[in-house]
Structure formats: C-alpha cells, structure tokens
Design an enzyme around this catalytic site. Structure first.
Site, PDB file in Angstrom:
ATOM      1  N   THR A  15       0.824  -1.216   0.000  1.00  0.00           N
ATOM      2  CA  THR A  15       0.000   0.000   0.000  1.00  0.00           C
ATOM      3  C   THR A  15       0.851   1.256   0.000  1.00  0.00           C
ATOM      4  O   THR A  15       2.041   1.237   0.306  1.00  0.00           O
ATOM      5  CB  THR A  15      -0.932   0.016   1.226  1.00  0.00           C
ATOM      6  N   ASP A  16       0.193   2.366  -0.315  1.00  0.00           N
ATOM      7  CA  ASP A  16       0.854   3.661  -0.249  1.00  0.00           C
ATOM      8  C   ASP A  16       0.553   4.298   1.115  1.00  0.00           C
ATOM      9  O   ASP A  16      -0.018   3.658   2.001  1.00  0.00           O
ATOM     10  CB  ASP A  16       0.414   4.552  -1.411  1.00  0.00           C
ATOM     11  N   GLN A  17       0.892   5.555   1.267  1.00  0.00           N
ATOM     12  CA  GLN A  17       0.721   6.240   2.543  1.00  0.00           C
ATOM     13  C   GLN A  17      -0.749   6.323   2.971  1.00  0.00           C
ATOM     14  O   GLN A  17      -1.053   6.409   4.150  1.00  0.00           O
ATOM     15  CB  GLN A  17       1.325   7.641   2.455  1.00  0.00           C
ATOM     16  N   VAL A  20      -3.881   2.509   0.564  1.00  0.00           N
ATOM     17  CA  VAL A  20      -4.486   2.022  -0.679  1.00  0.00           C
ATOM     18  C   VAL A  20      -3.432   1.221  -1.446  1.00  0.00           C
ATOM     19  O   VAL A  20      -2.262   1.608  -1.507  1.00  0.00           O
ATOM     20  CB  VAL A  20      -4.992   3.207  -1.536  1.00  0.00           C
TER      21      VAL A  20
END
Length: 144
Positions: A15-17, A20
């Site tokens: 995931t990203d920050q 997501v």
C-alpha cells in the site's frame, strides 16, 4: 469456462501512505491468479520452463474501479479469455471482501523458445495444454 479463484491478504508493504494498494501490485496478484488457474488445469510454468519454453507477457490492460486497502482480503478470479493456439489472453477480476470490483483486465502471453525467443505453437509443443485451453477458454480463435 473454468474460473480459478484465490484469496490474497493485502499486506502493508503493498500500500501507499493512504493505505491504498499501489497500482502495480495488482499485476502481481494477476500472476498469482494465473498461476492458480494453470495449476487447476493440471500444469505448471516450472514444468514448461524445464522443456526450454517460456511464456512472456506481451500486453497488460487493467481498469481500476475501486481501491483495495490494507487489512482487506481480496479475491482474484482468473480465466482464459481468448486462446488462439499461439497467443493466450487471461482475464482477471479482483474484488474486495465487500464484493466491490477493484480491478478488471487482461494480460496477453505467447510461448517462446527460451534460447531464441521465437514463438512456439502450443498445439505442437504442449498438446495437453492446447486441449485444456480449448476446452476451458471463454473465446476461441481458429487454430492453424
């Protein structure tokens, strides 16, 4: 048409920050689904590679519909969308635990000689695969 289904837990590293899933990770999940489908058909890429053949990706097309998030489990559905005897197009749908479609798409593949990268006719070099793909493909093109 055979549809292979497999579940994957979304890992933090995917995931990203915002929590997501990063878009490129869906490609890894498609590979997991494709490998599961091939296994359900009774075959394996490893066995194919032992014969001196490879099956590289020739195209990928993904549509992003809804984000998968960290902590969820996604379900990957994979099938043979189109089989031509030379080229294979796999279809994918990835759903979250609520049943929302996150990603849909396809990937194209061709079997090649590992040394020369020249295309191989599946019917000639892998007749068992050919028979199974003809039986389970959603769409068939005339095989020469």
């Amino acid at each position: 048409m055979l549809v292979a289904t497999t579940d994957v837990a979304v890992r933090y590293a995917e995931t990203d920050q915002m929590g997501v899933v990063y878009h490129a990770n869906y490609l890894v999940w498609c590979e997991i689904g494709r490998t599961k489908l091939i296994d359900e058909l009774g075959f394996s890429y490893a066995d194919m590679e032992k014969t001196g053949a490879l099956s590289p990706v020739t195209s990928v097309q993904l549509n992003y519909h809804f984000p998968a998030k960290y902590g969820e489990t996604v379900t990957i559905n994979t099938w043979i969308e189109l089989y031509t005897g030379l080229r294979i197009t796999y279809g994918y749908e990835i759903f979250n635990a609520d049943g929302k479609l996150c990603v849909s798409g396809t990937s194209g593949h061709v079997c090649v000689d590992a040394k020369t990268f020249r295309p191989l006719k599946i019917k000639k070099h892998f007749p068992d695969w050919h028979e199974a793909y003809q039986k389970h493909a959603k769409h068939l093109a005339p095989v020469k």
